[in-house]
Design a protein around this motif. Structure first.
Motif, mmCIF file in Angstrom:
data_model
loop_
_atom_site.group_PDB
_atom_site.id
_atom_site.type_symbol
_atom_site.label_atom_id
_atom_site.label_comp_id
_atom_site.label_asym_id
_atom_site.label_seq_id
_atom_site.Cartn_x
_atom_site.Cartn_y
_atom_site.Cartn_z
ATOM 1 N N TYR A 1 -52.912 -94.650 -14.671
ATOM 2 C CA TYR A 1 -53.409 -93.387 -15.240
ATOM 3 C C TYR A 1 -53.961 -92.490 -14.136
ATOM 4 O O TYR A 1 -53.678 -91.287 -14.099
ATOM 5 C CB TYR A 1 -54.492 -93.667 -16.294
ATOM 6 N N VAL B 1 -47.125 -83.113 -27.616
ATOM 7 C CA VAL B 1 -47.935 -84.106 -26.901
ATOM 8 C C VAL B 1 -47.884 -85.399 -27.701
ATOM 9 O O VAL B 1 -48.012 -85.370 -28.920
ATOM 10 C CB VAL B 1 -49.403 -83.625 -26.757
ATOM 11 N N GLY C 1 -52.508 -93.298 -23.382
ATOM 12 C CA GLY C 1 -52.116 -91.923 -23.196
ATOM 13 C C GLY C 1 -52.660 -91.047 -24.302
ATOM 14 O O GLY C 1 -53.431 -91.531 -25.128
ATOM 15 N N PRO C 2 -52.284 -89.756 -24.402
ATOM 16 C CA PRO C 2 -51.474 -89.061 -23.403
ATOM 17 C C PRO C 2 -52.254 -88.790 -22.116
ATOM 18 O O PRO C 2 -53.455 -89.043 -22.061
ATOM 19 C CB PRO C 2 -51.143 -87.735 -24.111
ATOM 20 N N LEU C 3 -51.565 -88.276 -21.110
ATOM 21 C CA LEU C 3 -52.232 -87.871 -19.881
ATOM 22 C C LEU C 3 -53.150 -86.681 -20.189
ATOM 23 O O LEU C 3 -52.973 -86.007 -21.197
ATOM 24 C CB LEU C 3 -51.177 -87.492 -18.831
ATOM 25 N N ASN C 4 -54.141 -86.420 -19.338
ATOM 26 C CA ASN C 4 -55.051 -85.288 -19.576
ATOM 27 C C ASN C 4 -54.687 -84.068 -18.728
ATOM 28 O O ASN C 4 -55.519 -83.193 -18.509
ATOM 29 C CB ASN C 4 -56.511 -85.719 -19.358
ATOM 30 N N VAL C 5 -53.454 -84.044 -18.263
ATOM 31 C CA VAL C 5 -52.955 -82.858 -17.558
ATOM 32 C C VAL C 5 -51.528 -82.667 -18.059
ATOM 33 O O VAL C 5 -50.856 -83.638 -18.426
ATOM 34 C CB VAL C 5 -53.063 -83.041 -16.007
ATOM 35 N N TRP D 1 -46.564 -85.267 -22.260
ATOM 36 C CA TRP D 1 -46.552 -83.852 -22.659
ATOM 37 C C TRP D 1 -45.120 -83.353 -22.440
ATOM 38 O O TRP D 1 -44.568 -83.547 -21.359
ATOM 39 C CB TRP D 1 -47.429 -82.989 -21.760
ATOM 40 N N ARG E 1 -52.089 -88.981 -12.928
ATOM 41 C CA ARG E 1 -52.880 -87.768 -13.034
ATOM 42 C C ARG E 1 -53.011 -87.050 -11.696
ATOM 43 O O ARG E 1 -52.833 -85.830 -11.616
ATOM 44 C CB ARG E 1 -54.263 -88.164 -13.546
ATOM 45 N N ASP F 1 -65.560 -84.080 -15.806
ATOM 46 C CA ASP F 1 -64.281 -84.767 -15.949
ATOM 47 C C ASP F 1 -64.246 -85.527 -17.261
ATOM 48 O O ASP F 1 -65.285 -85.819 -17.857
ATOM 49 C CB ASP F 1 -64.074 -85.757 -14.793
ATOM 50 N N ASN F 2 -63.044 -85.818 -17.706
ATOM 51 C CA ASN F 2 -62.882 -86.797 -18.770
ATOM 52 C C ASN F 2 -61.581 -87.520 -18.510
ATOM 53 O O ASN F 2 -60.714 -87.021 -17.800
ATOM 54 C CB ASN F 2 -62.888 -86.136 -20.148
ATOM 55 N N LEU F 3 -61.457 -88.708 -19.060
ATOM 56 C CA LEU F 3 -60.311 -89.559 -18.715
ATOM 57 C C LEU F 3 -59.429 -89.865 -19.917
ATOM 58 O O LEU F 3 -58.815 -90.928 -19.991
ATOM 59 C CB LEU F 3 -60.800 -90.845 -18.053
ATOM 60 N N ALA F 4 -59.376 -88.925 -20.843
ATOM 61 C CA ALA F 4 -58.469 -89.095 -21.978
ATOM 62 C C ALA F 4 -57.814 -87.754 -22.279
ATOM 63 O O ALA F 4 -58.440 -86.704 -22.162
ATOM 64 C CB ALA F 4 -59.232 -89.606 -23.197
ATOM 65 N N GLY F 5 -56.580 -87.788 -22.657
ATOM 66 C CA GLY F 5 -55.845 -86.573 -23.003
ATOM 67 C C GLY F 5 -56.131 -86.150 -24.434
ATOM 68 O O GLY F 5 -56.951 -86.766 -25.124
#
Lengths: 442, 442
Positions: free
Chosen positions: A109, A191, A205-209, A171, A113, B63-67
């Protein structure tokens, strides 16, 4: 002018710059004309901009995850790849930015990211050289008493890369709609969860970007072992490799192609062997340059490097004797094989092999005038032994400057290298499209 | 001129910019004048340069670590802190660069290295906001089925920070000598193993990058729970906190001071509460601005946010009824307490609390003319309730621009804020020296 555009459409050489802030040759930094510092960002920006001036496809950063051993001399220090490449992303505008990250000591992760973020910051120029790390010393920095074995590392790497690709696909492109009128920030239909549950990782997931501009940053693989070839064949876009002869390189490419086809993959995997050119105005001057470097080579350091690869202490063996067989616990199977083949083919003594190994760490050294070097690269390229090369400067700044100022114009005149950057993203530069969502799912 | 230098020597307010690419208020991005994009590096550079123009001490990234959750609306996406700050390091020259990194899902070697690298790239402007992460969703991205409990996370965080500091101390300053004549690259007497063996980590060291220019990048801690105060008191240089009243903030500072002294630490820990100012030319205009934002507040989203903190679903409770008691599994103990106290003090309904909570996520909102806002900040500062503030813009770009263009000149005229950057490193800006080697060893 039409000749130029035609040239650009035909197949041309790809070039990476393997970043060596002080030159690869261990004696290079001590030369009078030597410049550079491993941790000075202004120096690195100067280097990257020179490579961009030379229209290189990419700036490539190797990595290691262990600091200097107490008491041991040698080069040390250096900036971390992702931070460095992020800085270069705003200090350059065209060149690709490829960093090495190990799959053995990170979380997918975090890596997915960071690379997605670098791809956004560089507007589609990011790449990832996937390695599994060969050093026990590195393992001891990450709460492990020893490195997992080769096969276990590659099994983890394979799953790691699949998770990273899955997160990049969590995404769809253009999911960020940010429509002020309707208040829809995100197209939630675009998403999705990853819900990966595998042997090594479970990642929701999902990714945060959002999806990177390239879809997936370019993936490079640099191992030539059977497992390395397997990973490259299924996952990589480019293979960076150490190959000493055209025959070896053709055999390596054939093995890659076979493995790729066995895995049902038809896309063309580009192969870039490393090269360490020593450029002189004449062949004689180049030979003198190399001799001057070799004169100050620390043979004992070469023996230490070989000992590390061979898996036992070689310092008790006579320097003028034959090269001994490797031990049971070798480090870097493919590199050991390459060095051993070379020693046998050239009938090298242990001391001679040590001097050569330490000069380039096993990569091919090409010594000569700009024309001689261009001839060599052209021959490899036209024989199909390489799609391009990863340039490893022996000394800095001349190892890069001479190549950009003298060799590249020769390659351009021969229609073998671009005269301007035509593409925006690194993927496009290698003729790769944006992967469709889920193309790498398993 | 002498007045200016005198002012700069006396105690003045510290200011951070809490980066909110689209403004903190959930309705802000939909306003006609709103600008910004969460993943556009040019936008972030524009924001950071405006903060630098405003002579802010630091640019601060949460920051956060989840989408985004599938189907859920709300802002999403964003660049990863370390990559983003590395890019800003070459796009700015004075402002501090502080990023949030969780100790729950990373390895100390990677974090120590990334921050050391950022500190080299920025020439001594890096900082680390240490968090333990409160989200189960994040844990599920890192192969954990649930988040470790609060105490376990803080125990890991404490060891994590000690290992990171130890790695920063594994090279003494100036260990890289790079003496061409003697061939000494490294002063090996100035590099040492860490050999840490603890409950959570075993890390041999040394780091593979030299000691950061600041010795240790500035450490920020933002938890106000008992464990958070304990970590801040032993390890942090700055505390970022949500405090709603001067009395609460004074009590928080006293608790910090007591904990620091109990741990034998005498250095002065700076406290920066978050503030969300709404600046108008007049108080009335500012109130209108806030009302316009609140008008479009999504109360349901506020209820969802409170539900997350309260640990159970509040959507079945009447909006015009009292605020229910939190559940057993709350998220963010100190923030829950703060919101609950506020609700009781002001006799808020659940709906009113939800609207306020979602506006600033619990941080203090100050509404008024530049003078009104300066009065408020001055009062807090002079009462000893704050050493400065972390500015959380409600909307962008006006939330930052109005503060820089209108409020900062008032603070400067009152001698409460610098008129130029006097110091080179972020540590110096906060009056902190370079830590001596091993000062934080345990």
């Amino acid at each position: 002018m039409s000749a130029v555009s035609q040239t650009q459409k035909s197949r041309t050489i790809h070039l990476g710059l393997f970043h060596q802030p002080l030159g690869r040759h261990p004696a290079a930094w001590r030369q009078e004309a030597a410049q550079g510092h491993p941790e000075d960002i202004d120096w690195v920006i100067r280097v990257a901009r020179k490579a961009e001036e030379g229209l290189f496809d990419m700036f490539f950063m190797a990595d290691n995850l262990a600091g200097p051993e107490p008491g041991a001399q040698g080069k040390a220090g250096g900036l971390e790849p992702v931070t460095l490449l992020s800085a270069l992303a705003v200090a350059t505008s065209k060149i690709g930015l490829v960093g090495t990250i190990s799959t053995s000591f990170s979380e997918p992760y975090n890596v997915a990211r960071a690379l997605a973020s670098l791809d956004h910051i560089s507007r589609g120029r990011a790449g990832w050289n996937v390695v599994t790390t060969q050093s026990d010393r590195a393992a001891e920095n990450f709460s492990l008493s020893a490195l997992p074995d080769h096969a276990a590392r590659y099994a983890r790497a394979d799953e790691f890369v699949r998770v990273v690709r899955g997160l990049w696909d969590s995404w769809a492109d253009d999911a960020l709609v940010m429509d002020k009128r309707s208040g829809r920030f995100l197209d939630t239909d675009r998403v999705r969860l990853l819900d990966h549950k595998g042997e090594h990782f479970s990642v929701r997931g999902p990714l945060n970007v959002s999806r990177p501009p390239q879809g997936h940053p370019v993936i490079v693989q640099a191992g030539s072992s059977r497992d390395g070839i397997g990973l490259a064949a299924t996952q990589a876009d480019l293979a960076f490799t150490a190959q000493d002869t055209i025959e070896d390189s053709l055999a390596y490419r054939a093995a890659l192609k076979e493995a790729a086809e066995a895995g049902g993959r038809s896309s063309y995997l580009k192969v870039l062997p490393g090269i360490m050119p020593i450029v002189g105005r004449t062949d004689a001057e180049a030979r003198e340059k190399f001799a001057a470097l070799q004169e100050h080579t620390d043979i004992a350091a070469g023996i230490r490097q070989l000992s590390g690869r061979w898996g036992y202490d070689l310092s008790t063996h006579p320097l003028d004797g034959p090269v001994p067989e490797p031990g049971e616990r070798i480090h870097g199977e493919s590199r050991v094989r390459l060095l051993l083949n070379k020693a046998r083919a050239e009938n090298y003594t242990l001391g001679e092999l040590a001097a050569l190994a330490i000069a380039s760490h096993g990569h091919r050294i090409i010594i000569g005038s700009p024309e001689t070097i261009a001839d060599d690269l052209q021959f490899w390229f036209e024989q199909g032994a390489a799609d391009g090369f990863n340039l490893i400067p022996a000394s800095m700044p001349d190892g890069l400057d001479d190549f950009v100022d003298r060799v590249i114009p020769v390659l351009q005149d021969r229609g073998l290298f671009r005269r301007s950057y035509a593409e925006t993203t690194l993927r496009e530069r290698f003729g790769l499209g944006i992967p469709r969502l889920g193309a790498f799912a398993s």
